[in-house]
Design a protein around this motif. Sequence first.
Motif, PDB file in Angstrom:
ATOM      1  N   LYS A 157       0.838  -1.185   0.000  1.00 64.75           N
ATOM      2  CA  LYS A 157       0.000   0.000   0.000  1.00 64.75           C
ATOM      3  C   LYS A 157       0.885   1.252   0.000  1.00 64.75           C
ATOM      4  CE  LYS A 157      -0.975   2.219   3.544  1.00 64.75           C
ATOM      5  NZ  LYS A 157       0.233   2.885   4.097  1.00 64.75           N
ATOM      6  N   HIS A 187      -1.172  -4.474   5.861  1.00 66.15           N
ATOM      7  CA  HIS A 187      -0.642  -5.265   6.980  1.00 66.15           C
ATOM      8  C   HIS A 187      -1.601  -5.348   8.166  1.00 66.15           C
ATOM      9  CE1 HIS A 187       0.839  -1.369   8.605  1.00 66.15           C
ATOM     10  NE2 HIS A 187       0.871  -1.970   9.767  1.00 66.15           N
ATOM     11  N   TYR A 188      -2.589  -4.452   8.233  1.00 62.62           N
ATOM     12  CA  TYR A 188      -3.555  -4.551   9.335  1.00 62.62           C
ATOM     13  C   TYR A 188      -4.304  -5.887   9.286  1.00 62.62           C
ATOM     14  CZ  TYR A 188      -3.168  -0.079  11.685  1.00 62.62           C
ATOM     15  OH  TYR A 188      -2.719   0.962  12.448  1.00 62.62           O
ATOM     16  N   LYS A 191      -2.809  -8.696  11.289  1.00 57.25           N
ATOM     17  CA  LYS A 191      -2.703  -8.601  12.753  1.00 57.25           C
ATOM     18  C   LYS A 191      -3.635  -9.630  13.400  1.00 57.25           C
ATOM     19  CE  LYS A 191      -1.523  -3.668  12.741  1.00 57.25           C
ATOM     20  NZ  LYS A 191      -0.578  -3.077  13.663  1.00 57.25           N
ATOM     21  N   GLU A 225      -1.393   7.601  16.553  1.00 51.26           N
ATOM     22  CA  GLU A 225       0.041   7.326  16.682  1.00 51.26           C
ATOM     23  C   GLU A 225       0.706   8.483  17.413  1.00 51.26           C
ATOM     24  OE1 GLU A 225       1.952   5.256  13.180  1.00 51.26           O
ATOM     25  OE2 GLU A 225       0.495   6.534  12.179  1.00 51.26           O
ATOM     26  N   ARG A 232       9.719  10.427   6.618  1.00 54.60           N
ATOM     27  CA  ARG A 232       8.974   9.978   5.436  1.00 54.60           C
ATOM     28  C   ARG A 232       8.211  11.145   4.786  1.00 54.60           C
ATOM     29  NH1 ARG A 232       5.014   5.715   7.191  1.00 54.60           N
ATOM     30  NH2 ARG A 232       4.916   4.944   5.066  1.00 54.60           N
ATOM     31  N   PHE A 235       7.323  10.977   1.055  1.00 53.85           N
ATOM     32  CA  PHE A 235       6.166  10.115   0.770  1.00 53.85           C
ATOM     33  C   PHE A 235       4.874  10.748   1.284  1.00 53.85           C
ATOM     34  CE2 PHE A 235       3.459   7.170   3.247  1.00 53.85           C
ATOM     35  CZ  PHE A 235       2.795   6.547   2.189  1.00 53.85           C
ATOM     36  N   ASP A 244      -3.237   7.512   3.582  1.00 54.76           N
ATOM     37  CA  ASP A 244      -2.266   6.636   4.237  1.00 54.76           C
ATOM     38  C   ASP A 244      -2.952   5.614   5.149  1.00 54.76           C
ATOM     39  OD1 ASP A 244       0.374   5.820   4.846  1.00 54.76           O
ATOM     40  OD2 ASP A 244       0.353   6.985   6.703  1.00 54.76           O
ATOM     41  N   MET A 245      -4.013   6.012   5.813  1.00 50.82           N
ATOM     42  CA  MET A 245      -4.597   5.138   6.840  1.00 50.82           C
ATOM     43  C   MET A 245      -6.077   4.800   6.607  1.00 50.82           C
ATOM     44  SD  MET A 245      -2.232   4.423   9.143  1.00 50.82           S
ATOM     45  CE  MET A 245      -3.128   3.892  10.591  1.00 50.82           C
ATOM     46  N   HIS A 249      -6.277   0.742   5.836  1.00 47.33           N
ATOM     47  CA  HIS A 249      -6.388   0.059   7.133  1.00 47.33           C
ATOM     48  C   HIS A 249      -7.753   0.276   7.808  1.00 47.33           C
ATOM     49  CE1 HIS A 249      -2.198  -0.448   6.513  1.00 47.33           C
ATOM     50  NE2 HIS A 249      -1.787   0.683   7.052  1.00 47.33           N
ATOM     51  N   LYS A 349      -1.186  11.455  13.473  1.00 46.41           N
ATOM     52  CA  LYS A 349       0.180  11.336  13.983  1.00 46.41           C
ATOM     53  C   LYS A 349       0.372  12.363  15.083  1.00 46.41           C
ATOM     54  CE  LYS A 349       2.151   9.152  10.019  1.00 46.41           C
ATOM     55  NZ  LYS A 349       2.376   7.778  10.459  1.00 46.41           N
ATOM     56  N   LYS A 354      -0.548   5.956  21.440  1.00 50.41           N
ATOM     57  CA  LYS A 354      -0.601   5.018  20.324  1.00 50.41           C
ATOM     58  C   LYS A 354      -1.672   4.007  20.656  1.00 50.41           C
ATOM     59  CE  LYS A 354       0.868   2.036  17.056  1.00 50.41           C
ATOM     60  NZ  LYS A 354       0.634   2.237  15.638  1.00 50.41           N
ATOM     61  N   THR A 356      -4.793   1.512  18.609  1.00 51.28           N
ATOM     62  CA  THR A 356      -5.719   1.162  17.536  1.00 51.28           C
ATOM     63  C   THR A 356      -6.838   0.387  18.205  1.00 51.28           C
ATOM     64  OG1 THR A 356      -3.852   0.971  16.045  1.00 51.28           O
ATOM     65  CG2 THR A 356      -5.929   0.068  15.282  1.00 51.28           C
TER      66      THR A 356
HETATM   67  O1  LIG Z   1       0.762   1.761   6.741  1.00 51.21           O
HETATM   68  C1  LIG Z   1       1.066   2.517   7.636  1.00 51.21           C
HETATM   69  O2  LIG Z   1       0.909   2.129   8.909  1.00 51.21           O
HETATM   70  C2  LIG Z   1       1.661   2.711   9.942  1.00 51.21           C
HETATM   71  C3  LIG Z   1       0.972   2.316  11.241  1.00 51.21           C
HETATM   72  O3  LIG Z   1       1.023   0.931  11.363  1.00 51.21           O
HETATM   73  P1  LIG Z   1       0.875   0.242  12.788  1.00 51.21           P
HETATM   74  O4  LIG Z   1       0.905  -1.213  12.477  1.00 51.21           O
HETATM   75  O5  LIG Z   1       2.045   0.708  13.605  1.00 51.21           O
HETATM   76  O6  LIG Z   1      -0.419   0.712  13.374  1.00 51.21           O
HETATM   77  C4  LIG Z   1       1.742   4.213   9.800  1.00 51.21           C
HETATM   78  O7  LIG Z   1       2.677   4.720  10.727  1.00 51.21           O
HETATM   79  C5  LIG Z   1       2.218   4.566   8.407  1.00 51.21           C
HETATM   80  O8  LIG Z   1       2.180   5.984   8.243  1.00 51.21           O
HETATM   81  C6  LIG Z   1       1.362   3.919   7.364  1.00 51.21           C
HETATM   82  O9  LIG Z   1       1.977   4.085   6.085  1.00 51.21           O
END
Ligand SMILES: O=C1O[C@H](COP(=O)(O)O)[C@@H](O)[C@H](O)[C@H]1O
Length: 506
Positions: A157, A187-188, A191, A225, A232, A235, A244-245, A249, A349, A354, A356
Amino acid sequence: MSATHKRPASSLIFIFGGSGDLNHRKLSPALYNLFIDEWMPEKFDIVGIGRRPYDNESYRKHLFNGIQQFSRRKDDQGGKWQVFADHVAYLQMDAEKEEEYEKIAEIVKIKEAEYGEHPNVIFYLAVAPQLVPGIVSKLGPLNICADTKCTRVVVEKPFGHDLASALELNKLLAGMFDEKQIYRIDHYLGKETVQNILALRFANALFEPIWNRNYIDHIQITASETVGVEGRGDFYESSGALRDMVQNHILQLLCMVAMEAPVSFDADEIRNKKVDVLHAIRKISKEEVHKIAVRGQYSEGWMKGQEVTGYRQEKNVAADSPVETFTAVKFYIDNWRWQDVPFYVRTGKRMADKETIVTVQFKAAPSYAFPPESAETWRANRLTISIAPEMDIRLRFQAKRPGQDLTLSPVDMIFSYQDAYEEHEPEAYETLLLDVMEGNATLFMREDQVAAAWKVIMPILEAWQQRPPVDFPNYTPGSWGPEDSEALIARDGRNWASLPEPHKDR
Ligand SMILES: O=C1O[C@H](COP(=O)(O)O)[C@@H](O)[C@H](O)[C@H]1O
Ligand SMILES: NC(=O)C1=CN([C@@H]2O[C@H](COP(=O)(O)OP(=O)(O)OC[C@H]3O[C@@H](n4cnc5c(N)ncnc54)[C@H](OP(=O)(O)O)[C@@H]3O)[C@@H](O)[C@H]2O)C=CC1
């Protein structure tokens, strides 16, 4: 996510972006842990690709440094690192130059001869999204991709920059690969706690009867976060929090919470059920964007006694950047289960903590025989699913406090992964990389899911682009975002839920 995993067939993994941050932090540690846990195939090789001038030895050292910092196992495990490292090599090449791809074809031939069979050939594209189309179009002519059974491409992503570019990328990929070969990673979805949402909902008879508009007042998803953009900036300037999120996710989490019961764990069955949710999300008109979506950007300030820079002072960020580092949105899902139940989501951010978490707020009891002063009633029943860094599920209900007075207070019934299981849960990338080697795409995004998710957020992106923010920066580091975010939910008579501290009222 297989019902049972088996050791995958021999695999040759090329990581474009092998010298980059994602590989250093996540991919190599994940592959190393899979090796220690004996999930890597008997025959495997990993080839990191980049332009930086490593040789095999210095590259392996660089990766070991990442293991020491970021892996859940930080040492060489009694010599296992050295054995693993023998399977790792570095290929210095410029992925934009077509003639260099012959080197890849050459390695495949050598390894085929060495293994005595055609291995899974996996191309992991851990590079910036603008490089992806070029790489994909240069892999095609190598003809390695023609073997639809064994060749796979993993795309990180963000998948595209907007709906149009995502559709274009899908078209390009479809011209080279069969859909079964394409693994769009989020990647979420790897988890443990995210996968457990399906177990919680569909392996128990307890929750599903009340998992709907009749019993649920609203749902919240927070992915906050404490870190900033951390180098970054380049990006992030072309991304922002919504892309991004939320596009990936958070909408995926929302799908897991809102989807109908699957009839099987077949990859397409799960993905069909999730895409139904995305299609049912109420279309947002540009005119109402300001009522349902909030954006924010962090200023300079202090966090935990440390001075931190503002977003506009980060490296590679414009001094007047309009890019949001925080967003909160209210969605509705127009179907029988969820009609008129708001889904409030927020991410940012440099926030206070932090966490989720998914919060399912149930409606208040219909009639309350207890004296009105005995308790606050409407938040009495709440299910909190903590995805990270806490990994637990808490069911909150009212209990009578000990004593002569009739006073109630909320208590939590807690399931904690740490307390319940001795096994260490695998990192998301371990699960996902194993799935790729096994050829299981259940936890990966299908092209229509990606497009449907972009469709959901495009009106917000377009409205924001037309109207640059006038109040940035508008939140301080260590806060919960801009005031407008509080207003978004307070207007509906609700407030944001933060992670409950167990029994804090006692
Ligand atoms: O894909 C991303 O995820 C991270 C947060 O991932 P996490 O597993 O730590 O919750 C985020 O920091 C990043 O900006 C984003 O590209
Ligand atoms: N970092 C993270 O935590 C996460 C990252 N991602 C995604 O992963 C992807 C990569 O991110 P990240 O690792 O942070 O980025 P980096 O900037 O750290 O890495 C970029 C990689 O691309 C390589 N590269 C760039 N141009 C070329 C080229 N012409 N030829 C060959 N290699 C090239 C670089 O190698 P070299 O400089 O040696 O040429 C480097 O290895 C992005 O899509 C990001 O969104 C997703 C989730 C989390």
